[in-house]
Design a protein around this motif. Structure first.
Motif, PDB file in Angstrom:
ATOM      1  N   THR A  20       0.780  -1.384  -0.092  1.00 20.25           N
ATOM      2  CA  THR A  20       0.037  -0.058   0.028  1.00 20.25           C
ATOM      3  C   THR A  20       0.834   1.227   0.081  1.00 20.25           C
ATOM      4  N   TRP A  69      -2.022   0.949   8.623  1.00 22.41           N
ATOM      5  CA  TRP A  69      -1.968   1.024   7.260  1.00 22.41           C
ATOM      6  C   TRP A  69      -2.078   2.337   6.498  1.00 22.41           C
ATOM      7  N   VAL A  83      -6.061   2.879   7.661  1.00 23.29           N
ATOM      8  CA  VAL A  83      -6.621   1.589   8.193  1.00 23.29           C
ATOM      9  C   VAL A  83      -6.211   1.231   9.631  1.00 23.29           C
ATOM     10  N   PRO A  85      -7.133  -1.992  12.094  1.00 20.39           N
ATOM     11  CA  PRO A  85      -7.982  -3.185  12.323  1.00 20.39           C
ATOM     12  C   PRO A  85      -8.506  -3.295  13.792  1.00 20.39           C
ATOM     13  N   VAL A  90     -12.486  -2.815  10.642  1.00 23.29           N
ATOM     14  CA  VAL A  90     -11.721  -1.781  10.408  1.00 23.29           C
ATOM     15  C   VAL A  90     -12.267  -0.490  11.037  1.00 23.29           C
ATOM     16  N   SER A 110     -15.755  -3.463   6.595  1.00 17.92           N
ATOM     17  CA  SER A 110     -14.794  -4.573   6.215  1.00 17.92           C
ATOM     18  C   SER A 110     -13.663  -4.000   5.401  1.00 17.92           C
ATOM     19  N   TRP A 111     -13.805  -2.839   4.984  1.00 12.32           N
ATOM     20  CA  TRP A 111     -12.627  -2.079   4.429  1.00 12.32           C
ATOM     21  C   TRP A 111     -12.938  -0.537   4.384  1.00 12.32           C
ATOM     22  N   ALA A 113     -11.554   3.002   2.287  1.00 13.90           N
ATOM     23  CA  ALA A 113     -10.604   4.021   1.041  1.00 13.90           C
ATOM     24  C   ALA A 113     -10.989   5.277   1.366  1.00 13.90           C
ATOM     25  N   ASP A 127     -16.717   3.005   2.348  1.00 16.33           N
ATOM     26  CA  ASP A 127     -16.504   1.992   3.037  1.00 16.33           C
ATOM     27  C   ASP A 127     -17.701   0.954   2.392  1.00 16.33           C
ATOM     28  N   ASP A 128     -17.841  -0.085   3.085  1.00 14.28           N
ATOM     29  CA  ASP A 128     -18.767  -1.034   2.406  1.00 14.28           C
ATOM     30  C   ASP A 128     -20.294  -0.687   2.490  1.00 14.28           C
ATOM     31  N   TYR A 150     -17.480  -3.765  -3.205  1.00  9.82           N
ATOM     32  CA  TYR A 150     -16.102  -4.106  -2.723  1.00  9.82           C
ATOM     33  C   TYR A 150     -15.379  -3.192  -2.918  1.00  9.82           C
ATOM     34  N   ILE A 151     -14.127  -3.534  -2.439  1.00  9.64           N
ATOM     35  CA  ILE A 151     -12.714  -2.560  -2.745  1.00  9.64           C
ATOM     36  C   ILE A 151     -12.096  -3.368  -3.692  1.00  9.64           C
TER      37      ILE A 151
END
Length: 183
Positions: A20, A69, A83, A85, A90, A110-111, A113, A127-128, A150-151
């Motif tokens: 990343t 991250w 991010v 966790p 996250v 779940s993720w 950006a 996010d999701d 999804y990412i």
């Protein structure tokens, strides 16, 4: 890079699996050490490629159990958002380089950006569940759009003038959308 693959430079990293990468406006790059199976997570680094030896600097961890991250530099190059966790999913972390301090917000996505707005105080976060304007100093999240997906790669983008955002409906097969961001 030339057709014969010359002109490439290997980033001088310790014996780590790096991931990343995120570039700052001033040419620095932040990247994380990929988590190995069963390990609590690696560290993360800031690299100054123009310095002799790469100017590689390991950054401090959040604590012994959580890692960071880095994903997005603020436009003034003073903070990184990324991010963090948690057992529930996250969350968002913001690291200030001058103080070497973190501000974190647990999350259950779940993720994530993200991209910083030009004011250096707010982020656009995907996010999701959708897209949000986030003021991390106040832990204020305001949803702009409810959208799943999804990412895969970059699932949200922002123009330099903060006028337009882009996003994909899903990260696999979906439409690209643009919207005007009102201040």
């Amino acid at each position: 890079i030339r057709p014969d693959s010359t002109g490439l430079t290997l980033v001088p990293t310790p014996q780590i699996a790096a991931g990343t990468p995120s570039w700052a406006q001033d040419g620095r790059m932040a990247f994380n050490q990929l988590q190995s199976a069963g390990a609590p997570g690696g560290g993360w680094y800031v690299l100054r490629p123009s310095e002799p030896g790469g100017g590689l600097e390991l950054q401090p961890p959040i604590d012994a159990t959580r890692f960071f991250w880095p994903l997005a530099w603020s436009q003034d190059n003073t903070r990184l958002a990324g991010v963090v966790p948690y057992p529930s999913g996250v969350g968002l972390g913001v690291y200030t380089l001058a103080s070497r301090q973190y501000a974190t917000r647990p999350g259950d996505a779940s993720w994530l950006a993200m991209a910083w707005l030009s004011d250096g105080r707010r982020l656009i976060v995907r996010d999701d569940r959708g897209i949000w304007v986030v003021h991390p100093d106040r832990q204020d999240w305001r949803q702009l759009v409810s959208v799943g997906g999804y990412i895969l790669g970059r699932s949200v983008g922002l123009t330099r003038d903060d006028k337009w955002i882009t996003y994909t409906e899903t990260g696999t097969e979906g439409d690209i959308w643009i919207a005007t961001l009102k201040k």
